[in-house]
Design a protein around this motif. Sequence first.
Motif, PDB file in Angstrom:
ATOM      1  N   LYS A 117      14.207  23.025  12.278  1.00  8.79           N
ATOM      2  CA  LYS A 117      13.149  23.185  11.277  1.00  8.79           C
ATOM      3  C   LYS A 117      12.761  21.836  10.682  1.00  8.79           C
ATOM      4  O   LYS A 117      11.564  21.511  10.555  1.00  8.79           O
ATOM      5  CB  LYS A 117      13.638  24.129  10.171  1.00  8.79           C
ATOM      6  CG  LYS A 117      12.692  24.305   8.989  1.00  8.79           C
ATOM      7  CD  LYS A 117      13.288  25.288   7.991  1.00  8.79           C
ATOM      8  CE  LYS A 117      12.362  25.518   6.798  1.00  8.79           C
ATOM      9  NZ  LYS A 117      12.353  24.339   5.900  1.00  8.79           N
ATOM     10  N   ASP A 118      13.749  21.038  10.322  1.00 11.49           N
ATOM     11  CA  ASP A 118      13.482  19.723   9.740  1.00 11.49           C
ATOM     12  C   ASP A 118      12.723  18.825  10.715  1.00 11.49           C
ATOM     13  O   ASP A 118      11.809  18.088  10.320  1.00 11.49           O
ATOM     14  CB  ASP A 118      14.793  19.048   9.336  1.00 11.49           C
ATOM     15  CG  ASP A 118      15.485  19.759   8.173  1.00 11.49           C
ATOM     16  OD1 ASP A 118      14.817  20.568   7.491  1.00 11.49           O
ATOM     17  OD2 ASP A 118      16.689  19.508   7.971  1.00 11.49           O
TER      18      ASP A 118
ATOM     19  N   CYS B 136      10.718  19.799  13.243  1.00 18.57           N
ATOM     20  CA  CYS B 136       9.346  20.290  13.388  1.00 18.57           C
ATOM     21  C   CYS B 136       8.491  19.916  12.177  1.00 18.57           C
ATOM     22  O   CYS B 136       7.320  19.522  12.321  1.00 18.57           O
ATOM     23  CB  CYS B 136       9.344  21.807  13.586  1.00 18.57           C
ATOM     24  SG  CYS B 136       9.918  22.354  15.205  1.00 18.57           S
ATOM     25  N   GLU B 137       9.064  20.005  10.990  1.00 21.62           N
ATOM     26  CA  GLU B 137       8.323  19.635   9.783  1.00 21.62           C
ATOM     27  C   GLU B 137       8.009  18.144   9.761  1.00 21.62           C
ATOM     28  O   GLU B 137       6.901  17.723   9.427  1.00 21.62           O
ATOM     29  CB  GLU B 137       9.130  20.029   8.541  1.00 21.62           C
ATOM     30  CG  GLU B 137       9.106  21.518   8.251  1.00 21.62           C
ATOM     31  CD  GLU B 137       9.609  21.835   6.844  1.00 21.62           C
ATOM     32  OE1 GLU B 137      10.095  20.911   6.164  1.00 21.62           O
ATOM     33  OE2 GLU B 137       9.497  23.015   6.449  1.00 21.62           O
ATOM     34  N   GLU B 138       9.004  17.343  10.116  1.00 20.04           N
ATOM     35  CA  GLU B 138       8.841  15.885  10.122  1.00 20.04           C
ATOM     36  C   GLU B 138       7.734  15.455  11.075  1.00 20.04           C
ATOM     37  O   GLU B 138       6.961  14.540  10.778  1.00 20.04           O
ATOM     38  CB  GLU B 138      10.173  15.236  10.528  1.00 20.04           C
ATOM     39  CG  GLU B 138      10.105  13.734  10.723  1.00 20.04           C
ATOM     40  CD  GLU B 138      11.348  13.196  11.406  1.00 20.04           C
ATOM     41  OE1 GLU B 138      11.206  12.285  12.232  1.00 20.04           O
ATOM     42  OE2 GLU B 138      12.464  13.700  11.119  1.00 20.04           O
TER      43      GLU B 138
ATOM     44  N   ARG C  67       3.327  22.901  14.390  1.00 21.59           N
ATOM     45  CA  ARG C  67       3.191  24.275  13.899  1.00 21.59           C
ATOM     46  C   ARG C  67       4.388  25.079  14.413  1.00 21.59           C
ATOM     47  O   ARG C  67       4.605  25.182  15.628  1.00 21.59           O
ATOM     48  CB  ARG C  67       1.879  24.872  14.393  1.00 21.59           C
ATOM     49  CG  ARG C  67       1.620  26.307  13.907  1.00 21.59           C
ATOM     50  CD  ARG C  67       0.277  26.821  14.406  1.00 21.59           C
ATOM     51  NE  ARG C  67       0.210  28.263  14.362  1.00 21.59           N
ATOM     52  CZ  ARG C  67      -0.211  28.979  13.332  1.00 21.59           C
ATOM     53  NH1 ARG C  67      -0.622  28.359  12.238  1.00 21.59           N
ATOM     54  NH2 ARG C  67      -0.241  30.302  13.379  1.00 21.59           N
TER      55      ARG C  67
END
Length: 279
Positions: free
Chosen positions: A158-159, A161-163, A167
């Motif tokens: 998750k981290d 993909c966010e960084e 999407r």
Amino acid sequence: MLGIIGGSGLYDIQGLKIVEEVEVSTPFGEPSDKYVIAEYKGKKAVFLPRHGKGHKYPPHLINYRANIWGFRKLGVNKILSVSAVGGINPLLKPGDFVLSDNFIDFTKSRVSTFYEGLNSKEDDTGINDQVKEYLKDKRVVHIDVTNPFCPSMRKLLKDICEEKGYRYHFKGCYVATEGPRLETAAEIKMLSLLGGDVVGMTLVPEIILARELNMHFASVNIVTNLAAGISEERLTSDEVIQTMKQKTEDIKKVILEFIEKVPEKLNCSCEEVLKGAAI
């Protein structure tokens, strides 16, 4: 050490050093292919194409037990699974990443355990642990899969993909079907009513077998198309391949970042799954 299950296209990643390719024999037969041992920024990882190079094995004929056992023999204790899926949830779009948090099993003919009581195979790894003990003693084992995916590995994904601004969806129920045919529109409607978000053919029994060996397991799914009845178009393998090609660079970046950042010791209870599971 980290094991990665995916396609052969994952090997030509810039910056990834291929150390060697090794053949591994197992009590459960031959794995899908050779294991590729690689290094990135001082961290080792082991790759395996689940369908074999050239996509030789359809989902229902993959030797899942040999594949997962081979990872154990090579010292792997964490597995990152990468796969293409169809989107059931209308909020999903082709190209989205889905970090599965649960699954529903609709497979039919696959052996999904190493622990077969009196028919259990001997452990040939030389590792002295609870797995070896249960197999030697011919124990019957019922593991807990209430929360089947490693929470620490999912948080790291998750981290990442966010960084990178990708999407993604942090929750998603993966429905595993037998294949190799695609699902009917009626089946997809049923799976939607049951709470399925994506549909694929390979997660089960991969994840179950990995957990039976006390391994941490996380799954990165790429939505390649909308499932039957949701899409108004006829479904083809061509669109799956095309979407995966379009997402290849993003997938590689996620994998490299994951190899670099995943710690040796994870803050979770995945390695305790066998405690109290044997009869």
